[in-house]
Design a protein around this motif. Structure first.
Motif, PDB file in Angstrom:
ATOM      1  N   ASP A  10      -2.802  -1.072   4.893  1.00 47.36           N
ATOM      2  CA  ASP A  10      -2.178  -2.228   4.249  1.00 47.36           C
ATOM      3  C   ASP A  10      -2.448  -2.200   2.742  1.00 47.36           C
ATOM      4  O   ASP A  10      -3.579  -1.983   2.302  1.00 47.36           O
ATOM      5  CB  ASP A  10      -2.728  -3.531   4.850  1.00 47.36           C
ATOM      6  CG  ASP A  10      -2.354  -3.683   6.330  1.00 47.36           C
ATOM      7  OD1 ASP A  10      -1.348  -3.064   6.736  1.00 47.36           O
ATOM      8  OD2 ASP A  10      -3.079  -4.402   7.052  1.00 47.36           O
ATOM      9  N   GLY A  11      -1.420  -2.444   1.988  1.00 46.49           N
ATOM     10  CA  GLY A  11      -1.547  -2.472   0.539  1.00 46.49           C
ATOM     11  C   GLY A  11      -1.484  -1.118  -0.135  1.00 46.49           C
ATOM     12  O   GLY A  11      -1.654  -1.034  -1.359  1.00 46.49           O
ATOM     13  N   TRP A  12      -1.225  -0.052   0.653  1.00 43.14           N
ATOM     14  CA  TRP A  12      -1.189   1.279   0.049  1.00 43.14           C
ATOM     15  C   TRP A  12      -0.010   1.433  -0.912  1.00 43.14           C
ATOM     16  O   TRP A  12      -0.157   2.009  -2.001  1.00 43.14           O
ATOM     17  CB  TRP A  12      -1.130   2.340   1.146  1.00 43.14           C
ATOM     18  CG  TRP A  12      -1.124   3.744   0.629  1.00 43.14           C
ATOM     19  CD1 TRP A  12      -0.048   4.585   0.525  1.00 43.14           C
ATOM     20  CD2 TRP A  12      -2.242   4.474   0.107  1.00 43.14           C
ATOM     21  NE1 TRP A  12      -0.423   5.785  -0.017  1.00 43.14           N
ATOM     22  CE2 TRP A  12      -1.773   5.743  -0.278  1.00 43.14           C
ATOM     23  CE3 TRP A  12      -3.591   4.173  -0.060  1.00 43.14           C
ATOM     24  CZ2 TRP A  12      -2.602   6.715  -0.820  1.00 43.14           C
ATOM     25  CZ3 TRP A  12      -4.426   5.139  -0.610  1.00 43.14           C
ATOM     26  CH2 TRP A  12      -3.930   6.393  -0.978  1.00 43.14           C
ATOM     27  N   VAL A  69       1.488  -0.968  -2.551  1.00 44.93           N
ATOM     28  CA  VAL A  69       1.203  -1.783  -3.732  1.00 44.93           C
ATOM     29  C   VAL A  69       0.217  -1.062  -4.654  1.00 44.93           C
ATOM     30  O   VAL A  69       0.350  -1.086  -5.887  1.00 44.93           O
ATOM     31  CB  VAL A  69       0.647  -3.157  -3.309  1.00 44.93           C
ATOM     32  CG1 VAL A  69       0.282  -3.988  -4.536  1.00 44.93           C
ATOM     33  CG2 VAL A  69       1.664  -3.897  -2.452  1.00 44.93           C
ATOM     34  N   LEU A  70      -0.778  -0.396  -4.062  1.00 41.47           N
ATOM     35  CA  LEU A  70      -1.737   0.375  -4.861  1.00 41.47           C
ATOM     36  C   LEU A  70      -1.043   1.491  -5.617  1.00 41.47           C
ATOM     37  O   LEU A  70      -1.362   1.752  -6.792  1.00 41.47           O
ATOM     38  CB  LEU A  70      -2.823   0.940  -3.950  1.00 41.47           C
ATOM     39  CG  LEU A  70      -3.880   1.830  -4.629  1.00 41.47           C
ATOM     40  CD1 LEU A  70      -4.641   1.046  -5.688  1.00 41.47           C
ATOM     41  CD2 LEU A  70      -4.831   2.410  -3.592  1.00 41.47           C
TER      42      LEU A  70
END
Length: 204
Positions: A123-125, A127-128
């Motif tokens: 999760d959030g990869w 966005v990173l």
């Protein structure tokens, strides 16, 4: 420059993180997609991207260390290479942002390999990745601007004037001593003293 070294450290950390998460992504992807030639192709691409990212980050780290040292010494070549790398970095970061934007433009079809791959990442990869790409663009822009506004006199490896202009005239110490290229001065003969001449003659 310290900013180049910080960018190199951040890029190397990101590449190591990518290699670290790839095994988990592959396992989750295989659990969802199953065994197939297409799935094997996706897995091969994942490992290839992770390996290339690590190798490129190592090369970039070494390059940035050398460029940082060259900039601190005022190397004109280092300045030019840094400007070229900055332009390339900005273009690469903008391309990465465009690819990520295209991937997020539409939701993948449920049940496809693309949907399984997106679900396999932590999760959030995504966005990173967007944050890293945007930070890359900003950092390269800052580096390019700093190099451009730096004084031009600082770059060029100028030689000290004493050694840049060879000495063509004899070295003179101020008039009291002969120069190093002149013939040694001949000491004048001492004038004869009447008293010495008197004692040197035998007595008559």
């Amino acid at each position: 420059m310290a900013l180049l070294w910080a960018m190199a450290a951040a890029g190397l950390t990101y590449a190591i993180g990518m290699v670290a998460v790839t095994p988990g992504v592959v396992d989750r992807f295989r659990d969802t997609a199953g065994a197939s030639d297409a799935a094997d192709g996706f897995v091969a691409v994942l490992w290839l991207i992770a390996a290339l990212a690590l190798v490129l980050s190592l090369l970039v780290t070494a390059l940035f260390v050398v460029l940082g040292i060259a900039l601190r010494r005022g190397s004109r070549l280092g300045r030019g290479v840094t400007l070229g790398v900055s332009v390339l970095g900005v273009l690469t970061g903008c391309g990465t942002l465009a690819v990520l934007a295209a991937q997020r433009a539409g939701d993948p079809v449920p049940g496809t390999l693309s949907d399984a791959l997106n679900a396999a990442y932590p999760d959030g990869w995504i966005v990173l990745n967007v944050i890293v790409a945007a930070a890359q663009v900003v950092a390269y822009l800052v580096v390019g601007v700093l190099v451009l506004v730096s004084p031009r006199d600082f770059f060029g490896n100028s030689v000290s004037p004493e050694w840049a202009n060879p000495q063509t005239k004899p070295f003179v110490t101020g008039g009291s001593e002969p120069d190093q290229f002149s013939d040694p001065a001949v000491s004048p003969k001492s004038t004869s003293n009447l008293e010495d001449e008197f004692w040197s003659r035998p007595h008559e």
